[in-house]
Motif scaffolding. Structure first.
Motif, PDB file in Angstrom:
ATOM      1  N   ASP A 151       0.820  -1.216   0.000  1.00  0.00           N
ATOM      2  CA  ASP A 151       0.000   0.000   0.000  1.00  0.00           C
ATOM      3  C   ASP A 151       0.859   1.273   0.000  1.00  0.00           C
ATOM      4  O   ASP A 151       0.374   2.352  -0.338  1.00  0.00           O
ATOM      5  CB  ASP A 151      -0.919   0.008   1.224  1.00  0.00           C
ATOM      6  CG  ASP A 151      -1.932  -1.126   1.189  1.00  0.00           C
ATOM      7  OD1 ASP A 151      -2.244  -1.591   0.073  1.00  0.00           O
ATOM      8  OD2 ASP A 151      -2.379  -1.555   2.272  1.00  0.00           O
ATOM      9  N   ILE A 152       2.107   1.162   0.419  1.00  0.00           N
ATOM     10  CA  ILE A 152       2.992   2.326   0.485  1.00  0.00           C
ATOM     11  C   ILE A 152       3.755   2.422  -0.828  1.00  0.00           C
ATOM     12  O   ILE A 152       4.538   1.528  -1.178  1.00  0.00           O
ATOM     13  CB  ILE A 152       3.961   2.211   1.673  1.00  0.00           C
ATOM     14  CG1 ILE A 152       3.179   2.164   2.979  1.00  0.00           C
ATOM     15  CG2 ILE A 152       4.935   3.378   1.679  1.00  0.00           C
ATOM     16  CD1 ILE A 152       4.046   1.955   4.203  1.00  0.00           C
ATOM     17  N   THR A 153       3.520   3.483  -1.555  1.00  0.00           N
ATOM     18  CA  THR A 153       4.148   3.661  -2.865  1.00  0.00           C
ATOM     19  C   THR A 153       5.311   4.641  -2.844  1.00  0.00           C
ATOM     20  O   THR A 153       6.158   4.606  -3.724  1.00  0.00           O
ATOM     21  CB  THR A 153       3.116   4.142  -3.890  1.00  0.00           C
ATOM     22  OG1 THR A 153       2.551   5.391  -3.434  1.00  0.00           O
ATOM     23  CG2 THR A 153       2.001   3.107  -4.045  1.00  0.00           C
ATOM     24  N   ARG A 154       5.365   5.555  -1.874  1.00  0.00           N
ATOM     25  CA  ARG A 154       6.462   6.512  -1.749  1.00  0.00           C
ATOM     26  C   ARG A 154       6.868   6.590  -0.286  1.00  0.00           C
ATOM     27  O   ARG A 154       6.023   6.493   0.610  1.00  0.00           O
ATOM     28  CB  ARG A 154       6.053   7.902  -2.249  1.00  0.00           C
ATOM     29  CG  ARG A 154       5.746   7.979  -3.734  1.00  0.00           C
ATOM     30  CD  ARG A 154       6.986   7.780  -4.592  1.00  0.00           C
ATOM     31  NE  ARG A 154       8.006   8.777  -4.314  1.00  0.00           N
ATOM     32  CZ  ARG A 154       8.059   9.973  -4.896  1.00  0.00           C
ATOM     33  NH1 ARG A 154       7.132  10.332  -5.781  1.00  0.00           N
ATOM     34  NH2 ARG A 154       9.005  10.821  -4.620  1.00  0.00           N
ATOM     35  N   VAL A 177       8.500   6.487   8.941  1.00  0.00           N
ATOM     36  CA  VAL A 177       8.587   6.686   7.499  1.00  0.00           C
ATOM     37  C   VAL A 177       7.268   6.285   6.867  1.00  0.00           C
ATOM     38  O   VAL A 177       6.845   5.125   6.976  1.00  0.00           O
ATOM     39  CB  VAL A 177       9.744   5.870   6.892  1.00  0.00           C
ATOM     40  CG1 VAL A 177       9.807   6.075   5.386  1.00  0.00           C
ATOM     41  CG2 VAL A 177      11.067   6.257   7.539  1.00  0.00           C
ATOM     42  N   SER A 178       6.602   7.261   6.250  1.00  0.00           N
ATOM     43  CA  SER A 178       5.293   7.029   5.629  1.00  0.00           C
ATOM     44  C   SER A 178       4.340   6.346   6.601  1.00  0.00           C
ATOM     45  O   SER A 178       3.590   5.432   6.240  1.00  0.00           O
ATOM     46  CB  SER A 178       5.452   6.197   4.346  1.00  0.00           C
ATOM     47  OG  SER A 178       6.206   6.901   3.387  1.00  0.00           O
ATOM     48  N   GLY A 179       4.381   6.767   7.854  1.00  0.00           N
ATOM     49  CA  GLY A 179       3.458   6.259   8.873  1.00  0.00           C
ATOM     50  C   GLY A 179       3.878   4.975   9.541  1.00  0.00           C
ATOM     51  O   GLY A 179       3.205   4.538  10.480  1.00  0.00           O
ATOM     52  N   ALA A 248      -0.511 -10.046   8.341  1.00  0.00           N
ATOM     53  CA  ALA A 248       0.066 -10.712   7.180  1.00  0.00           C
ATOM     54  C   ALA A 248      -0.507 -10.239   5.862  1.00  0.00           C
ATOM     55  O   ALA A 248       0.051 -10.551   4.807  1.00  0.00           O
ATOM     56  CB  ALA A 248      -0.104 -12.211   7.300  1.00  0.00           C
ATOM     57  N   GLY A 249      -1.655  -9.579   5.849  1.00  0.00           N
ATOM     58  CA  GLY A 249      -2.201  -9.080   4.610  1.00  0.00           C
ATOM     59  C   GLY A 249      -3.463  -9.793   4.175  1.00  0.00           C
ATOM     60  O   GLY A 249      -3.941 -10.730   4.829  1.00  0.00           O
ATOM     61  N   PRO A 250      -4.054  -9.407   3.028  1.00  0.00           N
ATOM     62  CA  PRO A 250      -5.355  -9.945   2.596  1.00  0.00           C
ATOM     63  C   PRO A 250      -5.317 -11.435   2.259  1.00  0.00           C
ATOM     64  O   PRO A 250      -6.297 -12.144   2.488  1.00  0.00           O
ATOM     65  CB  PRO A 250      -5.694  -9.103   1.365  1.00  0.00           C
ATOM     66  CG  PRO A 250      -4.375  -8.555   0.886  1.00  0.00           C
ATOM     67  CD  PRO A 250      -3.560  -8.360   2.117  1.00  0.00           C
ATOM     68  N   THR A 251      -4.210 -11.916   1.764  1.00  0.00           N
ATOM     69  CA  THR A 251      -4.156 -13.341   1.410  1.00  0.00           C
ATOM     70  C   THR A 251      -4.298 -14.209   2.644  1.00  0.00           C
ATOM     71  O   THR A 251      -5.043 -15.212   2.650  1.00  0.00           O
ATOM     72  CB  THR A 251      -2.839 -13.652   0.691  1.00  0.00           C
ATOM     73  OG1 THR A 251      -2.735 -12.852  -0.482  1.00  0.00           O
ATOM     74  CG2 THR A 251      -2.766 -15.121   0.305  1.00  0.00           C
TER      75      THR A 251
END
Length: 556
Positions: A151-154, A177-179, A248-251
């Motif tokens: 989800d973090i692109t920059r 860094v980026s939250g 761990a994420g959506p999967t």
């Protein structure tokens, strides 16, 4: 009329005639005074016309020439005085330049015979070698944050928790860094993967040990295995930092949902079979006839129902285990982009390369850990005779501080400046790059380290590696210091004199010249010993006498 012209007007020709208007010896009336000024103050002459008066002759018209003559007299006087002073000064100068033959002889004569002396004294003499060296951290870590999720692109610096020079301890947050937090834990192996439930290995062991030191125990989990106890410790640690623990994420969540649906279906099947087994038999105690859609009958006996129920229960147990594994895999994760393992803590922040709101430029932070190292640079001539164990003094002229140590070893000749190892951590991290390694002749990792940007090789030298007696002060880091190696020292104070005081007699032995209180010079034969810092140890020979405090000749 003619008589008046000859006599002229005014009293300068004598007194007025007797019987004149003034009478005998009398004065003229104001209207007939000799000055020719009437009562009305108008100038009149004897002929009745306006005539010049005596005041006109001797007054303002005559005063100007008088003043001019006085000024000329004053200027002449001043000129005479100045000339007299100049002549006097010239005579004085000439007098100083003129010398008698005796004075000239005294000025050109050689100076009187004088002696330069110095006292003999008791000293501890230390023969030493002085060189320069560099103090540096043995290892520097350049930390580059990485995105913890897709989800973090920059990457932007959203918070800085440390500044250059700050100490860093186990469990301390470095930045955000980026939250996402960036923190440090104690561990010898750098983080190389996400640590999630179900994983095992040395990195999991480091994580469990570091969290336990902070009060978050792993519970019943085996050492090196991420289980429910480790998951609880990770959750508690993130909560203490003020962040939710990453998952761990959506999967992984989809796997949990699927496992939960399977367990729910198993429960319904078991319930249905249990209800069927408990119902009263319709036809016989051992069988029940049912009609199918085509009119054919099938029989289900009690034994068959019991077998189906056992199978359903086994499937339920298996699916519950699968659900537990899915839930564990979906537990709190420690992303590699948020974790910095350092082998020695506390460490120190040596550089912060960005400010809040700025994009991450690459290495965001530089950290050093471990005691400072110091390496001297010896020429081949200096290195001769220096052996491990010799005492060393380290002086930082910048701080004025000193430190003691001993020689560890004298290395092989090199041209690479002394420097420590640089290790990159995080995004784009590579393998450790020792200073001066084959991969980087400049002595550091590319783009980092004190040698970054090209510390060019210098003249060849022999590295003098030193073991400090105590950890060097932090203020020594990066300093070019003076290193003094004590090669040889007398065990106790010895009688010594300046090296210039010792000479060799025609007969061969060394000697010094002692000057007594009366100015007499006495030759004192001596044997010499250790020399250091401009002094040499001496021992009088035979019955010769030389005591501390005696004056010896060092020059003339």
């Amino acid at each position: 009329m003619l008589g008046d012209l000859v006599r002229g007007p005014g009293p300068e020709f004598g007194p007025a005639e007797s019987g004149g208007p003034d009478g005998p010896g009398g004065e003229r009336p104001d209207s007939e005074r000799a000055d020719g000024v009437g009562a009305a103050g108008e100038a009149t002459g004897p002929y009745g016309g306006d005539q010049g008066t005596a005041d006109d002759v001797d007054g303002p018209a005559a005063a100007a020439p008088a003043r001019s003559r006085m000024a000329r007299r004053r200027r002449a006087l001043l000129a005479v005085a100045a000339a007299s002073a100049l002549v006097a000064c010239g005579g004085l100068g000439a007098a100083t330049m003129i010398k008698s033959p005796a004075e000239r002889a005294a000025g050109t004569a050689p100076p009187h015979d004088t002696l330069l002396t110095a006292p003999a004294a008791l000293r501890v003499l230390t023969r030493s070698t002085v060189t320069r060296g560099l103090v540096y951290p043995p290892t520097r870590y350049d930390v580059t944050p990485a995105a913890a999720s897709a989800d973090i692109t920059r990457l932007y610096v959203s918070r800085l928790s440390v500044a250059a020079g700050d100490p860093v301890a186990n469990g301390q947050q470095l930045a955000e860094v980026s939250g996402q937090p960036l923190f440090v834990l104690a561990g010898a192996v750098p983080a190389y993967r996400d640590i999630r439930p179900g994983t095992s290995g040395p990195d999991v062991t480091q994580l469990q040990t570091a969290l336990a030191a902070l009060g978050h125990d792993r519970g019943s989990d085996a050492e090196g295995t991420y289980g429910p106890g480790t998951a609880r410790a990770v959750t508690a640690f993130y909560r203490a930092l003020g962040y939710p623990a990453p998952t761990a994420g959506p999967t992984a969540q989809q796997a949990v949902d699927a496992a939960q649906q399977a367990v729910d279906a198993d429960l319904q099947a078991v319930d249905a079979l249990q209800a069927r087994a408990a119902a009263p038999a319709a036809a016989s105690p051992t069988a029940t006839a049912t009609a199918g859609a085509d009119g054919a009958g099938t029989t289900v006996d009690g034994a068959g129902t019991a077998g189906q129920l056992d199978d359903a229960r086994r499937k339920l147990a298996d699916d519950r285990q699968a659900l537990a594994r899915a839930q564990e895999a979906n537990g709190p994760v420690v992303p590699v982009g948020e974790l910095v393992f350092l082998p020695v803590l506390p460490a120190a922040v040596t550089a912060v390369n960005a400010s809040v709101g700025a994009p991450v430029p690459g290495p965001l932070l530089s950290l050093t850990s471990g005691a400072l190292a110091v390496t001297g640079q010896l020429t081949p001539a200096q290195a001769t005779g220096i052996t491990p164990g010799m005492a060393v003094e380290i002086l930082s002229e910048a701080t004025g501080g000193t430190a003691k140590g001993v020689v560890h070893e004298v290395g092989s000749p090199t041209t690479v400046p002394p420097a420590g190892q640089v290790i990159a951590i995080g995004g784009g991290a590579g393998s450790p790059a020792p200073a001066g390694g084959a991969g980087n002749p400049d002595g550091g990792a590319p783009g980092s380290g004190p040698a970054a940007g090209g510390a060019q090789p210098g003249p060849a030298y022999l590295p003098l590696r030193i073991d400090p007696a105590e950890p060097l002060p932090a203020g020594f880091s990066g300093q070019n210091v003076r290193i003094t190696v004590e090669r040889e020292a007398t065990a106790a104070p010895v009688l010594s004199v300046p090296v210039a005081a010792v000479y060799t007699e025609a007969s061969g032995p060394a000697a010094v010249t002692r000057v007594d209180g009366a100015g007499r010079r006495i030759t004192v034969p001596v044997t010499t010993g250790v020399d250091a810092d401009g002094f040499v140890a001496v021992t009088p020979v035979d019955a010769a006498k030389l005591q501390p405090g005696d004056q010896v000749v060092v020059g003339r």
